[in-house]
Design a protein around this motif. Structure first.
Motif, PDB file in Angstrom:
ATOM      1  N   LYS A  25       7.979  -0.929  -9.518  1.00 52.44           N
ATOM      2  CA  LYS A  25       7.237   0.314  -9.322  1.00 52.44           C
ATOM      3  C   LYS A  25       8.135   1.442  -8.813  1.00 52.44           C
ATOM      4  N   LEU A  26       9.037   1.113  -7.889  1.00 58.22           N
ATOM      5  CA  LEU A  26       9.870   2.142  -7.269  1.00 58.22           C
ATOM      6  C   LEU A  26      11.110   2.477  -8.087  1.00 58.22           C
ATOM      7  N   GLY A  27      11.550   1.557  -8.915  1.00 59.53           N
ATOM      8  CA  GLY A  27      12.735   1.794  -9.723  1.00 59.53           C
ATOM      9  C   GLY A  27      13.990   1.905  -8.889  1.00 59.53           C
ATOM     10  N   PRO A  81       2.064   9.599 -12.322  1.00 67.17           N
ATOM     11  CA  PRO A  81       2.983   9.178 -13.396  1.00 67.17           C
ATOM     12  C   PRO A  81       4.398   9.733 -13.275  1.00 67.17           C
ATOM     13  N   ASP A  82       4.609  10.772 -12.447  1.00 66.50           N
ATOM     14  CA  ASP A  82       5.955  11.361 -12.337  1.00 66.50           C
ATOM     15  C   ASP A  82       6.803  10.697 -11.259  1.00 66.50           C
ATOM     16  N   SER A  83       6.289   9.624 -10.628  1.00 70.42           N
ATOM     17  CA  SER A  83       6.973   9.035  -9.470  1.00 70.42           C
ATOM     18  C   SER A  83       8.381   8.548  -9.795  1.00 70.42           C
ATOM     19  N   SER A  84       8.586   7.991 -10.989  1.00 69.63           N
ATOM     20  CA  SER A  84       9.909   7.455 -11.333  1.00 69.63           C
ATOM     21  C   SER A  84      10.960   8.554 -11.400  1.00 69.63           C
ATOM     22  N   ASP A  85      10.555   9.741 -11.784  1.00 70.06           N
ATOM     23  CA  ASP A  85      11.489  10.868 -11.829  1.00 70.06           C
ATOM     24  C   ASP A  85      11.603  11.560 -10.479  1.00 70.06           C
ATOM     25  N   ARG A  86      10.536  11.533  -9.696  1.00 70.38           N
ATOM     26  CA  ARG A  86      10.494  12.279  -8.440  1.00 70.38           C
ATOM     27  C   ARG A  86      11.160  11.536  -7.292  1.00 70.38           C
ATOM     28  N   LEU A  87      10.903  10.242  -7.172  1.00 73.07           N
ATOM     29  CA  LEU A  87      11.386   9.482  -6.020  1.00 73.07           C
ATOM     30  C   LEU A  87      12.896   9.235  -6.113  1.00 73.07           C
ATOM     31  N   THR A  88      13.602   9.527  -5.032  1.00 71.07           N
ATOM     32  CA  THR A  88      15.053   9.310  -4.983  1.00 71.07           C
ATOM     33  C   THR A  88      15.433   8.190  -4.020  1.00 71.07           C
ATOM     34  N   ARG A  89      14.615   7.957  -2.969  1.00 69.81           N
ATOM     35  CA  ARG A  89      14.982   6.944  -1.979  1.00 69.81           C
ATOM     36  C   ARG A  89      13.731   6.495  -1.224  1.00 69.81           C
ATOM     37  N   VAL A  90      13.453   5.200  -1.297  1.00 73.83           N
ATOM     38  CA  VAL A  90      12.347   4.609  -0.547  1.00 73.83           C
ATOM     39  C   VAL A  90      12.893   3.397   0.189  1.00 73.83           C
ATOM     40  N   GLU A 110       0.829  -1.206   0.000  1.00 71.09           N
ATOM     41  CA  GLU A 110       0.000   0.000   0.000  1.00 71.09           C
ATOM     42  C   GLU A 110       0.864   1.257   0.000  1.00 71.09           C
ATOM     43  N   VAL A 111       1.951   1.223   0.748  1.00 66.36           N
ATOM     44  CA  VAL A 111       2.880   2.360   0.765  1.00 66.36           C
ATOM     45  C   VAL A 111       3.467   2.579  -0.625  1.00 66.36           C
ATOM     46  N   VAL A 112       3.914   1.486  -1.241  1.00 67.53           N
ATOM     47  CA  VAL A 112       4.499   1.586  -2.586  1.00 67.53           C
ATOM     48  C   VAL A 112       3.477   2.128  -3.580  1.00 67.53           C
ATOM     49  N   ASP A 113       2.255   1.627  -3.514  1.00 71.28           N
ATOM     50  CA  ASP A 113       1.207   2.090  -4.437  1.00 71.28           C
ATOM     51  C   ASP A 113       0.911   3.575  -4.236  1.00 71.28           C
TER      52      ASP A 113
END
Length: 559
Positions: free
Chosen positions: A338-340, A310-319, A301-304
């Motif tokens: 999903k997180l790349g 749609p911008d998550s792949s560019d925005r997320l740097t560390r999960v 659920e957190v990952v979702d």
């Protein structure tokens, strides 16, 4: 402490002005008298535009502080005071007048500080009393950053600090106060101050023993600080109730980019509450929910929630979700997809079994077992001399390893397990051990961790570099030099341990190589260096041949 001149200029709100000042950081100077402080005084007097003064990593007595204070009276332009790690080995009664003297100099000059850093000074509540006049003065009327990390403030210190900050309006952007055992009451007192500020952009309060009622108070304060972009509450017992409270604040924090709630006992319920709020309102770039007993469904659920746009792949740097129940290979594969590149899932920690989540009654009510006693470390105030050969029996109950990556490495110190700690294993180990409050157990745990790493230094560059960093950290954390010496001597088998449960899990020859690389460093305490060299020289003939061979390659270990 290094000074980033570009950042400093920005902090001063004068982008066209070149930052200048005096930096005596890391010199390990023992400044007792005015004569001892003269090089610093001369440098201050010779600087026509003293925008910053950095005294980090020296030890300052009252007379020296008073002498430096006189030099400061002529510098109203001072904006940044970096006074971290500045009272090692000082008596508790020396610190307040020394702090007060430095403050008086800035007050007389009419300075207007932007940045004040007093981290890593074990001054406790009594130190805040020495700071109160400065914090309440016009010198701090424009203060933007206050760093009080690892000061042993305790509940009383937290209350005193809140009182000083509330004396007149403050507009802090950055507040750092980790490792201070503020607990609920200290957190609540500061929350009242934060609520009236409305200007906070970064709050870092890890490892403070704050439970859900304190977290709830902070959450209400965060709602009044809409510019908050970085929030670190790592290693506090937030629980599902605290997480639900934080979740109610998130919709108001539109600028929030980074959250660190690792080791907060969120459990699945807490993670789901955060996930729902994140999905609806916040565009995070970095999220750490590691080691929170979160089940695989809640992790997903957190990952979702993080990847719903749609911008998550560019925005997320560390999960970071390591240390939770991530499920089987298919689940992990889906999360990684999903997180790349931002994903830090730690395959070694995940389990296909869900954590069993109890009710809110399992959260350990904060009123139970907590004390209002001042929690200031006082070890540095007691000059105790003991025979290095004197045996001490340490209580290991506070350092029993849990099922984490660090615990796994300490129980089985191999290179693979060290690599699993990530790109900064020294920081990960340090954070893991900081939950130990008893000074003897803490020193024992640090020495054992250091030896586990050092034992791998001959075969791993990562281990060698990590050992170097841990030596420096160990010297900072261990406040009783006799205890540190005793523990190191046993770990290196230079004296015998009477504790039958004491186990050597590290490769001793490589430990001597790692020690040789650091023993002559400027930060290494002279008394500890002399003690170790004396025992190495006197015991060398009785050491195993493989250990002697290493020592003979490093004469600085015994000469």
């Amino acid at each position: 402490m290094s000074i980033d001149l570009n950042s400093l200029s920005t902090a001063l709100n004068e982008p066209n002005r070149t930052a200048s000042g005096v930096d005596f950081s890391g010199r390990s100077l023992k400044l007792d008298t005015e004569k001892d402080a003269q090089p610093i005084i001369d440098a201050i007097n010779a600087c026509p535009d003293l925008q910053y003064l950095t005294l980090t990593g020296n030890t300052l007595g009252v007379e020296a502080a008073q002498a430096i204070s006189k030099a400061l009276t002529r510098h109203p332009e001072l904006k940044t005071a970096s006074f971290s790690d500045m009272f090692t080995g000082r008596m508790k009664t020396e610190i307040p007048p020394a702090l007060s003297a430095l403050g008086d100099g800035m007050i007389e000059a009419g300075a207007r500080l932007k940045v004040l850093d007093l981290s890593d000074n074990a001054f406790g509540p009594i130190g805040v009393e020495g700071l109160a006049k400065l914090l309440q003065s016009d010198v701090c009327s424009q203060l933007q950053e206050l760093h009080l990390n690892n000061n042993g403030l305790g509940i009383t210190g937290g209350r005193l600090l809140a009182r000083a900050l509330s004396a007149s309006p403050r507009h802090l952007r950055v507040f750092v106060a980790g490792r201070n055992r503020l607990e609920n009451e200290g957190a609540k007192a500061l929350a009242n101050v934060f609520q009236s500020m409305g200007s906070l952009e970064e709050v870092s309060m890890p490892q403070n023993g704050i439970y859900h009622s304190g977290i709830t108070a902070l959450s209400e304060a965060f709602k009044e600080n809409p510019g908050l972009s970085c929030l670190n509450l790592n290693d506090n017992t937030m629980g599902p109730t605290g997480a639900a409270a934080i979740a109610t604040a998130l919709p108001r924090l539109k600028k929030l980019k980074s959250i660190n709630f690792g080791d907060c006992l969120l459990k699945s319920a807490g993670a789901k509450a955060l996930a729902k709020s994140l999905k609806d309102s916040v565009l995070l770039e970095s999220l750490d929910l590691s080691h929170n007993e979160i089940g695989r469904e809640a992790c997903m659920e957190v990952v979702d929630a993080l990847t719903s746009l749609p911008d998550s792949s560019d925005r997320l740097t560390r999960v970071v979700l390591a240390g939770n129940s991530l499920g089987g290979a298919d689940n992990k594969s889906t999360m990684k997809k999903k997180l790349g590149a931002s994903a830090e899932l730690s395959d070694g920690e995940g389990s296909e079994d869900e954590y069993v989540t109890g009710s809110d009654s399992d959260e350990m009510e904060e009123e139970q077992g907590q004390s209002d006693e001042d929690s200031a470390p006082e070890d540095s105030q007691n000059h105790i001399t003991r025979d290095p050969g004197e045996e001490i029996s340490l209580d290991r109950s506070g350092i029993e390893e849990v099922h984490t990556d660090v615990g796994k490495f300490l129980n089985n110190p191999i290179v693979e397990n060290l690599i699993n700690l990530g790109s900064n294993p020294a920081d990960v180990i340090d954070a893991h051990l900081q939950s130990i409050r008893d000074q003897e157990s803490l020193t024992l745990a640090y020495v054992e961790a250091l030896c586990c790493v050092s034992g791998l230094s001959a075969e791993s560059v990562t281990a060698a570099e990590t050992a170097r960093l841990l030596y420096h950290t160990l010297v900072q954390r261990a406040r009783q030099q006799w205890l540190l010496a005793n523990t190191l001597l046993r770990a290196l088998k230079l004296i015998k341990s009477e504790n039958k449960d004491y186990k050597i899990r590290w490769r001793i020859p490589a430990c001597y190589s790692a020690l040789a690389a650091e023993i002559d460093a400027s930060y290494f305490p002279a008394a500890l260096r002399d003690t170790l060299k004396f025992f190495v020289a006197s015991k060398m003939a009785s050491l195993p041949a493989e250990v002697r061979a290493v020592i003979e390659k490093h004469p600085n270990l015994f000469t």
